[in-house]
Write a protein that holds these residues in place. Structure first.
Motif, PDB file in Angstrom:
ATOM      1  N   ASP A 232       0.873  -1.167   0.000  1.00 22.88           N
ATOM      2  CA  ASP A 232       0.000   0.000   0.000  1.00 22.88           C
ATOM      3  C   ASP A 232       0.910   1.217   0.000  1.00 22.88           C
ATOM      4  N   ILE A 233       0.807   2.032  -1.015  1.00 27.79           N
ATOM      5  CA  ILE A 233       1.694   3.184  -1.164  1.00 27.79           C
ATOM      6  C   ILE A 233       0.868   4.453  -1.342  1.00 27.79           C
ATOM      7  N   CYS A 234       1.394   5.538  -0.839  1.00 25.71           N
ATOM      8  CA  CYS A 234       0.706   6.828  -0.868  1.00 25.71           C
ATOM      9  C   CYS A 234       1.344   7.744  -1.908  1.00 25.71           C
ATOM     10  N   HIS A 235       0.505   8.467  -2.643  1.00 20.13           N
ATOM     11  CA  HIS A 235       0.978   9.354  -3.715  1.00 20.13           C
ATOM     12  C   HIS A 235       0.927  10.840  -3.370  1.00 20.13           C
ATOM     13  N   ASN A 236       0.089  11.198  -2.397  1.00 21.86           N
ATOM     14  CA  ASN A 236      -0.075  12.607  -2.032  1.00 21.86           C
ATOM     15  C   ASN A 236       0.200  12.758  -0.543  1.00 21.86           C
ATOM     16  N   SER A 237       1.343  13.343  -0.197  1.00 24.64           N
ATOM     17  CA  SER A 237       1.712  13.414   1.218  1.00 24.64           C
ATOM     18  C   SER A 237       2.860  14.401   1.422  1.00 24.64           C
ATOM     19  N   ALA A 240       8.691  13.854   6.772  1.00 24.69           N
ATOM     20  CA  ALA A 240      10.017  14.292   7.199  1.00 24.69           C
ATOM     21  C   ALA A 240      11.060  13.551   6.376  1.00 24.69           C
ATOM     22  N   ASP A 241      12.062  14.307   5.888  1.00 23.77           N
ATOM     23  CA  ASP A 241      13.051  13.707   4.991  1.00 23.77           C
ATOM     24  C   ASP A 241      14.344  14.518   5.039  1.00 23.77           C
ATOM     25  N   ARG A 242      15.445  13.876   5.415  1.00 21.93           N
ATOM     26  CA  ARG A 242      16.777  14.501   5.396  1.00 21.93           C
ATOM     27  C   ARG A 242      16.802  15.841   6.133  1.00 21.93           C
ATOM     28  N   GLY A 243      16.134  15.881   7.254  1.00 23.34           N
ATOM     29  CA  GLY A 243      16.122  17.114   8.024  1.00 23.34           C
ATOM     30  C   GLY A 243      15.204  18.174   7.469  1.00 23.34           C
ATOM     31  N   GLY A 244      14.398  17.830   6.469  1.00 22.44           N
ATOM     32  CA  GLY A 244      13.450  18.768   5.881  1.00 22.44           C
ATOM     33  C   GLY A 244      12.117  18.080   5.637  1.00 22.44           C
ATOM     34  N   TRP A 245      11.396  18.568   4.627  1.00 24.85           N
ATOM     35  CA  TRP A 245      10.046  18.073   4.364  1.00 24.85           C
ATOM     36  C   TRP A 245       9.876  17.791   2.878  1.00 24.85           C
ATOM     37  N   LEU A 246       9.506  16.549   2.575  1.00 23.16           N
ATOM     38  CA  LEU A 246       9.333  16.101   1.197  1.00 23.16           C
ATOM     39  C   LEU A 246       7.851  16.022   0.869  1.00 23.16           C
ATOM     40  N   HIS A 247       7.440  16.835  -0.088  1.00 25.68           N
ATOM     41  CA  HIS A 247       6.050  16.864  -0.548  1.00 25.68           C
ATOM     42  C   HIS A 247       5.960  16.037  -1.831  1.00 25.68           C
ATOM     43  N   ARG A 248       5.035  15.109  -1.866  1.00 24.92           N
ATOM     44  CA  ARG A 248       4.776  14.353  -3.100  1.00 24.92           C
ATOM     45  C   ARG A 248       3.376  14.677  -3.587  1.00 24.92           C
ATOM     46  N   LYS A 249       3.300  15.109  -4.846  1.00 25.26           N
ATOM     47  CA  LYS A 249       2.018  15.397  -5.489  1.00 25.26           C
ATOM     48  C   LYS A 249       1.893  14.473  -6.698  1.00 25.26           C
ATOM     49  N   GLY A 250       1.196  13.354  -6.514  1.00 21.38           N
ATOM     50  CA  GLY A 250       1.113  12.369  -7.582  1.00 21.38           C
ATOM     51  C   GLY A 250       2.464  11.728  -7.830  1.00 21.38           C
ATOM     52  N   ALA A 251       3.140  11.302  -6.772  1.00 22.14           N
ATOM     53  CA  ALA A 251       4.452  10.655  -6.894  1.00 22.14           C
ATOM     54  C   ALA A 251       4.528   9.521  -5.880  1.00 22.14           C
TER      55      ALA A 251
END
Length: 370
Positions: A232-237, A240-251
């Protein structure tokens, strides 16, 4: 103060068509406060102000509008215990009814078991939703990597079920609250407002995962099947990533194990394993599907002149489409999407994935009138 815009990398070969409107949307996003890196994937296409098929990284800010309104939208895949030789299309078509009606299970108990408030959007649980969401029965069409396939414990003779759905109206309500309070201004990481958004965001993620599980349960009950969830994988979220914030929009995430990359309705879906060697160059993200080639209005206008509804209910692969919404069946036709083979080939060429198998649709379910 930003001195220059964030760098943008688009992962696509010369053979791929990339909408220039989507590229311009990436450029506009690169100028937002706190955005430090952007990656566009081969399924990149224009969205409502924000390009879809992209990842955005910030070391200091969270941007709710980059996640969008369908927080937690994603794909889940199950392997059933049913052999393909026993699967009957006509029987399945007859049995897949009543799925638009409210789920009759114990909403509160399921939500509580998932660690969610017992009253959180309970009435919508178990519903697929509109747009490009669907449920699909599939079979293994080909195995591309025998060793990887075997390591996942898969069986080429089994029927599979894939669910694409999200958080329904919950994610939209969360985004609307943010827009009403701050418009598209970002949230400073560590601030109370950011923490409050992230808490609600995480609830929507959990709700969407539970929703896909209940949709699968409803399909299995209708079809007399059992199955095990493979992923089960999420595409819109935003995470926390590498000390920052990773936004995924359709990824799709490249750091959560195997994923599925579906083509359009009536095309193959690819099961792939992310490769770590170049994952950071793609912000730990992968394409989440084929990506639109035409807008919904373009698809309706172009395809109504060429196809009847009955013709679109059958695909070139011999699969069936259950979609009794006459607008939606044109909007989501295969012709409105890019070539999934090219999308997957671009990811493979970039060293981002190992292709494990291709799955072929048997029945795609979108909506049925009550």
């Amino acid at each position: 103060m930003r001195i220059e815009d964030a760098p943008i990398r688009i992962i696509a070969s010369d053979a791929s068509w990339i909408d220039p409107v989507a590229v311009e949307q990436l450029r506009q996003t690169a100028a937002l406060e706190g955005i430090d890196a952007i990656v566009g994937l081969p399924d990149l296409h224009a969205g409502r102000g924000i390009a879809v098929g992209a990842a955005f990284w910030s070391r200091s800010h969270v941007h709710p509008h980059l996640v969008g309104s369908d927080i937690g939208c994603g794909m889940a895949l199950w392997e059933t215990e049913t052999p393909l030789r026993k699967f009957r299309l006509d029987a399945a078509d007859r049995k897949l009814r009543g799925l638009e009606e409210p789920w009759e299970g114990d909403h509160a108990a399921c939500l509580a078991k998932a660690g969610l408030p017992a009253s959180l959007m309970g009435d919508a649980l178990g519903s697929i939703g509109g747009g490009n969401h669907f449920a699909e029965m599939l079979c293994i069409d080909s195995v591309c990597d025998d060793e990887a396939f075997a390591s996942l414990g898969l069986d080429t003779a089994r029927v599979h079920l894939m669910i694409h759905s999200g958080s329904r109206g919950l994610g939209a309500a969360i985004l609307d609250e943010q827009l009403a309070r701050r418009n598209v201004s970002p949230l400073k990481a560590g601030d109370d407002a950011c923490a409050a958004y992230l808490a609600r965001h995480d609830e929507a993620i959990g709700w969407a995962v539970l929703n896909r599980e209940i949709i699968a349960r409803r399909f299995f009950e209708r079809l007399g099947m059992k199955g095990r969830r493979l992923l089960d994988i999420c595409h819109n979220s935003v995470t926390a990533d590498r000390g920052g914030w990773l936004h995924r929009k359709g990824a799709a995430p490249a750091d959560h194990g195997p994923i599925v990359i579906p083509g359009s309705r009536g095309d193959l879906t690819y099961l792939v394993r992310p490769r770590p060697e170049h994952a950071e160059e793609a912000l730990q993200s992968l394409a989440h599907g084929a990506g639109r080639k035409w807008s919904r209005s373009e698809a309706r206008d172009k395809l109504r002149r060429r196809f009847t509804v009955a013709e679109l209910e059958r695909t070139r692969l011999g699969s069936r489409v259950i979609c009794e919404d006459r607008e939606l069946i044109y909007e989501e036709a295969p012709q409105a999407y890019k070539d999934i083979r090219q999308v997957v080939a671009d990811l493979d060429r970039a060293g981002l994935i190992t292709i494990v198998a291709a799955l072929r649709p048997l029945i795609t379910y979108k909506t049925r009138r009550a």
